[in-house]
Design an enzyme around this catalytic site. Structure first.
Site, PDB file in Angstrom:
ATOM      1  N   TYR A 151       0.830  -1.210   0.000  1.00 23.15           N
ATOM      2  CA  TYR A 151       0.000   0.000   0.000  1.00 23.15           C
ATOM      3  C   TYR A 151       0.862   1.257   0.000  1.00 23.15           C
ATOM      4  CZ  TYR A 151      -4.496  -2.250   0.061  1.00 23.15           C
ATOM      5  OH  TYR A 151      -5.603  -2.954  -0.325  1.00 23.15           O
ATOM      6  N   HIS A 160     -14.906   2.019  -1.446  1.00 21.63           N
ATOM      7  CA  HIS A 160     -13.845   1.190  -0.864  1.00 21.63           C
ATOM      8  C   HIS A 160     -12.832   2.000  -0.064  1.00 21.63           C
ATOM      9  CE1 HIS A 160     -14.670  -2.254  -3.988  1.00 21.63           C
ATOM     10  NE2 HIS A 160     -15.554  -2.196  -3.029  1.00 21.63           N
TER      11      HIS A 160
HETATM   12  P1  OAD Z   1     -10.180  -4.752 -11.861  1.00 19.88           P
HETATM   13  O1  OAD Z   1      -8.693  -4.724 -11.821  1.00 19.88           O
HETATM   14  O2  OAD Z   1     -10.882  -5.983 -11.462  1.00 19.88           O
HETATM   15  O3  OAD Z   1     -10.675  -4.414 -13.337  1.00 19.88           O
HETATM   16  C1  OAD Z   1     -10.132  -3.376 -14.061  1.00 19.88           C
HETATM   17  C2  OAD Z   1     -10.960  -3.193 -15.322  1.00 19.88           C
HETATM   18  O4  OAD Z   1     -10.494  -2.029 -15.981  1.00 19.88           O
HETATM   19  C3  OAD Z   1     -10.868  -4.344 -16.331  1.00 19.88           C
HETATM   20  O5  OAD Z   1     -12.169  -4.677 -16.764  1.00 19.88           O
HETATM   21  C4  OAD Z   1     -10.030  -3.731 -17.471  1.00 19.88           C
HETATM   22  O6  OAD Z   1     -10.410  -4.256 -18.739  1.00 19.88           O
HETATM   23  C5  OAD Z   1     -10.420  -2.281 -17.364  1.00 19.88           C
HETATM   24  N1  OAD Z   1      -9.455  -1.326 -17.931  1.00 19.88           N
HETATM   25  C6  OAD Z   1      -8.109  -1.436 -18.030  1.00 19.88           C
HETATM   26  N2  OAD Z   1      -7.598  -0.324 -18.586  1.00 19.88           N
HETATM   27  C7  OAD Z   1      -8.637   0.517 -18.838  1.00 19.88           C
HETATM   28  C8  OAD Z   1      -8.750   1.827 -19.395  1.00 19.88           C
HETATM   29  N3  OAD Z   1      -7.682   2.504 -19.813  1.00 19.88           N
HETATM   30  N4  OAD Z   1     -10.001   2.371 -19.486  1.00 19.88           N
HETATM   31  C9  OAD Z   1     -11.085   1.708 -19.068  1.00 19.88           C
HETATM   32  N5  OAD Z   1     -11.030   0.462 -18.538  1.00 19.88           N
HETATM   33  C10 OAD Z   1      -9.839  -0.123 -18.424  1.00 19.88           C
HETATM   34  O7  OAD Z   1     -10.661  -3.487 -11.006  1.00 19.88           O
HETATM   35  P2  OAD Z   1     -12.057  -3.231 -10.263  1.00 19.88           P
HETATM   36  O8  OAD Z   1     -13.201  -3.710 -11.060  1.00 19.88           O
HETATM   37  O9  OAD Z   1     -12.042  -1.822  -9.817  1.00 19.88           O
HETATM   38  O10 OAD Z   1     -11.292  -3.817  -4.110  1.00 19.88           O
HETATM   39  O11 OAD Z   1     -11.895  -4.150  -8.997  1.00 19.88           O
HETATM   40  C11 OAD Z   1     -12.867  -4.066  -8.027  1.00 19.88           C
HETATM   41  C12 OAD Z   1     -12.258  -4.157  -6.682  1.00 19.88           C
HETATM   42  O12 OAD Z   1     -11.437  -5.333  -6.586  1.00 19.88           O
HETATM   43  C13 OAD Z   1     -11.306  -3.039  -6.326  1.00 19.88           C
HETATM   44  O13 OAD Z   1     -11.961  -1.905  -5.838  1.00 19.88           O
HETATM   45  C14 OAD Z   1     -10.478  -3.667  -5.266  1.00 19.88           C
HETATM   46  C15 OAD Z   1     -10.193  -4.987  -5.941  1.00 19.88           C
HETATM   47  O14 OAD Z   1      -9.757  -5.978  -5.181  1.00 19.88           O
HETATM   48  C16 OAD Z   1     -10.762  -3.785  -2.910  1.00 19.88           C
HETATM   49  O15 OAD Z   1      -9.582  -3.550  -2.715  1.00 19.88           O
HETATM   50  C17 OAD Z   1     -11.773  -4.047  -1.848  1.00 19.88           C
END
Ligand code: OAD
Length: 252
Positions: free
Chosen positions: A67, A119
């Site tokens: 972190y 979060h």
């Molecule tokens: P993820 O890492 O699961 O997903 C990231 C998403 O962003 C994927 O669908 C990629 O295709 C997309 N992506 C990558 N580059 C991009 C760009 N330039 N523009 C748009 N999209 C793009 O992240 P989250 O869905 O946020 O929680 O994950 C959810 C939660 O899981 C997070 O908040 C965190 C994690 O563990 C906690 O820490 C509680």
């Protein structure tokens, strides 16, 4: 980029637009996502396994250091054109709410005024035991675990973020649900849509008749339920969308 005329019309007629963002929203600012491959020092660790209370109990220094590394990245990161396009929505739509899973504060830095942080926030450090918020100037020196301690109770310090298995902050959850229930359009940006309960929020909006729009370079778990799919990075798609709907530069 071409957008469906019905989507542009829905945006122009919206009284309330909700932007639901995930880690992909910050990717172009240099903050790595959770489920895309990590590079460098942390490539050997799965971030989703570091973001748990068990990991902090067993390897407090490793989690603290991960972190600390993310905090440094975020401190150097600047909002990109996509964040600015989201902030610019406020000039065109009566009500705009950003509901974010991100912990980096970049939406606020870009000028969005109503941001619900589901979060938590990485920049805030709290005591794992007494939950006091502790500014860096007040951190007590690390003990044998290698993690700074709380000056009030001696507990280990940790980032004020939600880890897997922990409840979401009640106020933020309530505010997010309320926003979804009154949204006309929800822009689902940069989230894989696999982490619940957050990932269920767009469905709540859909049940109330909102139009769901996905902005993501790749398919996600939410793709089957959205009305519009805009394939591409947030930093390109969002300014183009705002420009197509209302003209101007699209990013404020
Ligand atoms: P993820 O890492 O699961 O997903 C990231 C998403 O962003 C994927 O669908 C990629 O295709 C997309 N992506 C990558 N580059 C991009 C760009 N330039 N523009 C748009 N999209 C793009 O992240 P989250 O869905 O946020 O929680 O994950 C959810 C939660 O899981 C997070 O908040 C965190 C994690 O563990 C906690 O820490 C509680």
């Amino acid at each position: 980029m071409n957008f469906a005329p019905a989507l542009l019309q829905a945006l122009r007629q919206s009284a309330h637009v909700v932007v639901f963002s995930g880690a992909g929203m910050s990717a172009e600012s240099g903050v790595p996502t959770f489920r895309d491959a990590q590079t460098g020092l942390w490539a050997q660790y799965d971030p989703t396994e570091l973001a748990t209370p068990e990991a902090f109990r067993r390897h407090p220094k490793r989690v603290w250091d991960w972190y600390a590394w993310r905090r440094e990245l975020v401190a150097r990161a600047r909002p990109h054109a996509g964040h600015r396009a989201v902030a610019a929505l406020e000039r065109h739509v009566p009500q705009v709410t950003v509901v974010t899973q991100n912990v980096d504060g970049l939406h606020q830095e870009a000028g969005s005024r109503r941001v619900v942080e589901l979060h938590g926030n990485l920049r805030r450090i709290v005591c794992a035991r007494c939950r006091a918020v502790v500014p860096q100037t007040a951190w007590a020196p690390a003990g044998p675990e290698g993690v700074p301690r709380c000056p009030h109770c001696g507990g280990l310090l940790r980032p004020d973020v939600v880890w897997f298995g922990e409840p979401l902050p009640a106020d933020a959850w309530r505010a997010a649900q309320q926003a979804m229930q009154t949204a006309d359009v929800v822009l689902v940006v940069g989230t894989s849509g696999v982490v619940y309960p957050a990932a269920g929020l767009p469905l709540l909006a859909r049940e109330r008749g909102a139009r769901l729009v996905e902005v993501n370079p790749t398919e996600t778990a939410l793709t089957p339920v959205v009305d519009d799919v805009l394939r591409g990075p947030a930093g390109e798609v969002l300014p183009a969308l705002v420009r197509a709907a209302w003209g101007g530069e699209g990013n404020g």
